[in-house]
Motif scaffolding. Structure first.
Motif, PDB file in Angstrom:
ATOM      1  N   GLY A 173       0.785  -1.237   0.000  1.00  0.00           N
ATOM      2  CA  GLY A 173       0.000   0.000   0.000  1.00  0.00           C
ATOM      3  C   GLY A 173       0.811   1.279   0.000  1.00  0.00           C
ATOM      4  O   GLY A 173       0.375   2.281   0.573  1.00  0.00           O
ATOM      5  N   GLU A 174       1.989   1.272  -0.633  1.00  0.00           N
ATOM      6  CA  GLU A 174       2.853   2.445  -0.589  1.00  0.00           C
ATOM      7  C   GLU A 174       3.099   3.070  -1.967  1.00  0.00           C
ATOM      8  O   GLU A 174       4.074   3.790  -2.174  1.00  0.00           O
ATOM      9  CB  GLU A 174       4.201   2.084   0.053  1.00  0.00           C
ATOM     10  N   VAL A 175       2.208   2.819  -2.898  1.00  0.00           N
ATOM     11  CA  VAL A 175       2.353   3.411  -4.233  1.00  0.00           C
ATOM     12  C   VAL A 175       2.351   4.931  -4.163  1.00  0.00           C
ATOM     13  O   VAL A 175       3.065   5.608  -4.901  1.00  0.00           O
ATOM     14  CB  VAL A 175       1.221   2.902  -5.157  1.00  0.00           C
ATOM     15  N   ASN A 176       1.531   5.487  -3.256  1.00  0.00           N
ATOM     16  CA  ASN A 176       1.439   6.953  -3.153  1.00  0.00           C
ATOM     17  C   ASN A 176       2.780   7.588  -2.815  1.00  0.00           C
ATOM     18  O   ASN A 176       3.077   8.702  -3.267  1.00  0.00           O
ATOM     19  CB  ASN A 176       0.398   7.349  -2.100  1.00  0.00           C
ATOM     20  N   ARG A 177       3.622   6.914  -2.042  1.00  0.00           N
ATOM     21  CA  ARG A 177       4.939   7.472  -1.704  1.00  0.00           C
ATOM     22  C   ARG A 177       5.794   7.613  -2.977  1.00  0.00           C
ATOM     23  O   ARG A 177       6.467   8.617  -3.174  1.00  0.00           O
ATOM     24  CB  ARG A 177       5.662   6.582  -0.694  1.00  0.00           C
ATOM     25  N   ILE A 178       5.733   6.599  -3.797  1.00  0.00           N
ATOM     26  CA  ILE A 178       6.536   6.593  -5.022  1.00  0.00           C
ATOM     27  C   ILE A 178       6.069   7.684  -5.973  1.00  0.00           C
ATOM     28  O   ILE A 178       6.873   8.459  -6.509  1.00  0.00           O
ATOM     29  CB  ILE A 178       6.442   5.203  -5.682  1.00  0.00           C
ATOM     30  N   LEU A 179       4.765   7.793  -6.172  1.00  0.00           N
ATOM     31  CA  LEU A 179       4.222   8.810  -7.083  1.00  0.00           C
ATOM     32  C   LEU A 179       4.445  10.218  -6.538  1.00  0.00           C
ATOM     33  O   LEU A 179       4.681  11.149  -7.304  1.00  0.00           O
ATOM     34  CB  LEU A 179       2.726   8.558  -7.297  1.00  0.00           C
ATOM     35  N   ASN A 180       4.383  10.365  -5.222  1.00  0.00           N
ATOM     36  CA  ASN A 180       4.606  11.677  -4.609  1.00  0.00           C
ATOM     37  C   ASN A 180       6.000  12.202  -4.917  1.00  0.00           C
ATOM     38  O   ASN A 180       6.175  13.374  -5.276  1.00  0.00           O
ATOM     39  CB  ASN A 180       4.415  11.573  -3.090  1.00  0.00           C
ATOM     40  N   VAL A 181       6.999  11.335  -4.809  1.00  0.00           N
ATOM     41  CA  VAL A 181       8.380  11.740  -5.077  1.00  0.00           C
ATOM     42  C   VAL A 181       8.619  11.905  -6.578  1.00  0.00           C
ATOM     43  O   VAL A 181       9.251  12.872  -7.017  1.00  0.00           O
ATOM     44  CB  VAL A 181       9.369  10.706  -4.490  1.00  0.00           C
ATOM     45  N   ALA A 182       8.088  10.984  -7.363  1.00  0.00           N
ATOM     46  CA  ALA A 182       8.363  10.985  -8.803  1.00  0.00           C
ATOM     47  C   ALA A 182       7.911  12.263  -9.490  1.00  0.00           C
ATOM     48  O   ALA A 182       8.564  12.747 -10.415  1.00  0.00           O
ATOM     49  CB  ALA A 182       7.690   9.776  -9.456  1.00  0.00           C
ATOM     50  N   GLN A 183       6.813  12.857  -9.030  1.00  0.00           N
ATOM     51  CA  GLN A 183       6.276  14.028  -9.715  1.00  0.00           C
ATOM     52  C   GLN A 183       7.144  15.279  -9.503  1.00  0.00           C
ATOM     53  O   GLN A 183       6.995  16.269 -10.226  1.00  0.00           O
ATOM     54  CB  GLN A 183       4.845  14.310  -9.259  1.00  0.00           C
ATOM     55  N   ASN A 184       8.051  15.224  -8.535  1.00  0.00           N
ATOM     56  CA  ASN A 184       8.937  16.360  -8.282  1.00  0.00           C
ATOM     57  C   ASN A 184      10.414  15.974  -8.414  1.00  0.00           C
ATOM     58  O   ASN A 184      11.266  16.526  -7.729  1.00  0.00           O
ATOM     59  CB  ASN A 184       8.687  16.920  -6.873  1.00  0.00           C
ATOM     60  N   THR A 185      10.691  15.035  -9.288  1.00  0.00           N
ATOM     61  CA  THR A 185      12.056  14.520  -9.438  1.00  0.00           C
ATOM     62  C   THR A 185      12.744  15.113 -10.654  1.00  0.00           C
ATOM     63  O   THR A 185      12.147  15.239 -11.724  1.00  0.00           O
ATOM     64  CB  THR A 185      12.034  12.982  -9.537  1.00  0.00           C
ATOM     65  N   GLN A 186      14.019  15.473 -10.465  1.00  0.00           N
ATOM     66  CA  GLN A 186      14.844  16.020 -11.543  1.00  0.00           C
ATOM     67  C   GLN A 186      15.932  15.009 -11.892  1.00  0.00           C
ATOM     68  O   GLN A 186      16.568  14.445 -11.013  1.00  0.00           O
ATOM     69  CB  GLN A 186      15.500  17.333 -11.100  1.00  0.00           C
ATOM     70  N   ILE A 187      16.147  14.779 -13.181  1.00  0.00           N
ATOM     71  CA  ILE A 187      17.182  13.847 -13.629  1.00  0.00           C
ATOM     72  C   ILE A 187      18.317  14.622 -14.293  1.00  0.00           C
ATOM     73  O   ILE A 187      18.094  15.440 -15.179  1.00  0.00           O
ATOM     74  CB  ILE A 187      16.603  12.799 -14.598  1.00  0.00           C
ATOM     75  N   MET A 188      19.534  14.361 -13.819  1.00  0.00           N
ATOM     76  CA  MET A 188      20.726  15.027 -14.343  1.00  0.00           C
ATOM     77  C   MET A 188      21.655  13.985 -14.946  1.00  0.00           C
ATOM     78  O   MET A 188      22.120  13.091 -14.243  1.00  0.00           O
ATOM     79  CB  MET A 188      21.440  15.802 -13.223  1.00  0.00           C
ATOM     80  N   ASP A 189      21.893  14.082 -16.235  1.00  0.00           N
ATOM     81  CA  ASP A 189      22.776  13.139 -16.914  1.00  0.00           C
ATOM     82  C   ASP A 189      24.206  13.658 -16.827  1.00  0.00           C
ATOM     83  O   ASP A 189      24.569  14.624 -17.484  1.00  0.00           O
ATOM     84  CB  ASP A 189      22.351  12.977 -18.377  1.00  0.00           C
ATOM     85  N   MET A 190      25.029  13.005 -16.003  1.00  0.00           N
ATOM     86  CA  MET A 190      26.401  13.433 -15.767  1.00  0.00           C
ATOM     87  C   MET A 190      27.412  12.648 -16.594  1.00  0.00           C
ATOM     88  O   MET A 190      28.621  12.821 -16.438  1.00  0.00           O
ATOM     89  CB  MET A 190      26.740  13.289 -14.272  1.00  0.00           C
ATOM     90  N   ARG A 191      26.921  11.797 -17.480  1.00  0.00           N
ATOM     91  CA  ARG A 191      27.823  10.993 -18.298  1.00  0.00           C
ATOM     92  C   ARG A 191      28.626  11.889 -19.238  1.00  0.00           C
ATOM     93  O   ARG A 191      28.077  12.740 -19.927  1.00  0.00           O
ATOM     94  CB  ARG A 191      27.027   9.955 -19.096  1.00  0.00           C
TER      95      ARG A 191
END
Length: 315
Positions: A173-191
């Protein structure tokens, strides 16, 4: 007449009782309503997290949750509780496996065969809670499996599929935690953007930050804060032609050059006094060690400042 009146009275009583019964059958308590709404929201969340259609942001948040839930002590502490914070988000950085900055990845460099990148995830507003919260994780992807951090500074030898992770999150029952974080996540490609100075993983930005803090801390911090501090991996000419450097990209007094040889670090600057011009001022050379610089600084502060340096070619 009495008989008719009695029959009518009985009919009225039955009608009233029936009406009362129907009214009772559709009446819900506030707790029933809350439960219904909660179940409805969970159903929507479950549909929103589909293992076959995960975004990179959802994948990162999912690995953080799943990894937290499978760390030693998870039965006693809710390690992923900070993922529920309002407006919580994360920063995800993708590194070449052989160019992971010191402190960002595993201390044991044993990766599963076929691994090419390392992903790091850090919550943007995490708090330590005396070790009862885990706010970051690193992982790599090989084929269809995720290999994430263990508790010993390594990467687990056994991988997990996204479908297994999603099923676990839904079951608990913890899907909401994952979606809560994902909607405000930034991805930085440092390669391709990180230069390692030695096998310990210390980057140009990290070493340059420590050197600058040892020489001119206030000057360095002020310009980092204003977004006007740069770094370079190879100075082009002169006495410092093979040195790395940090600079505000002004005249030569705005440069700090440094060169690493194992544990030794040579630093060069131009520091004219009030009676000297820049052109006639010889370079000042000082020597220190990586060990000394590391001991003088807090790694969290160094990493925070180093992350804000701009590559010189961006100017």
């Amino acid at each position: 007449m009495k008989k008719i009146a009695l029959i009518m009275s009985l009919s009225f009583i039955i009608l009233v009782m029936g009406a009362c019964g129907r009214t009772h059958s559709v009446t819900k308590t506030s707790s029933d309503t809350t439960s219904s709404l909660s179940s409805s929201q969970q159903a929507k969340d479950d549909v929103s997290l589909n293992a076959a259609q995960l975004t990179p942001e959802q994948t990162a948040a999912l690995v953080l949750y799943y990894g937290d839930a499978h760390m030693p002590g998870a039965d006693n502490y809710d390690y992923s509780a900070n993922m529920e914070k309002r407006d919580q988000g994360a920063v995800v950085k993708i590194y070449d496996r052989k160019a992971v900055p010191q402190g960002e990845g595993p201390t044991d460099k044993s990766y599963p065969e076929g691994a090419k990148e390392l992903y790091t995830v850090k919550l943007t507003s995490g708090t330590n809670e005396n070790g009862h919260r885990l706010n970051s994780i690193y992982y790599t992807i090989v084929g269809k499996k995720i290999y994430y951090a263990d508790s010993r500074g390594s990467i687990r030898k056994t991988g997990v599929t996204l479908n297994e992770m999603v099923t676990y999150a839904k079951t608990h029952g913890e899907v909401n935690r994952i979606l809560n974080v994902a909607q405000n996540t930034q991805i930085m490609d440092m390669r391709g953007k990180v230069t390692i100075t030695d096998k310990d993983g210390l980057t140009t930005q990290q070493l340059g930050t420590m050197v600058a803090l040892s020489k001119y801390p206030d000057w360095f911090k002020d310009h980092v804060q204003s977004g006007a501090m740069y770094y370079g991996t190879h100075y082009g000419y002169g006495e410092v032609s093979d040195y790395q450097y940090v600079t505000t990209n002004g005249d030569l007094t705005s440069y700090i050059w440094f060169k690493r040889d194992g544990n030794s670090v040579t630093i060069k600057t131009i520091e004219p006094d009030k009676n000297q011009s820049i052109a006639e001022t010889p370079m000042t050379t000082t020597h220190t060690t990586v060990s000394a610089l590391t001991n003088e600084n807090q790694q969290n502060e160094v990493n925070t400042l180093a992350d804000q340096l701009k590559a010189i070619d961006q100017n």
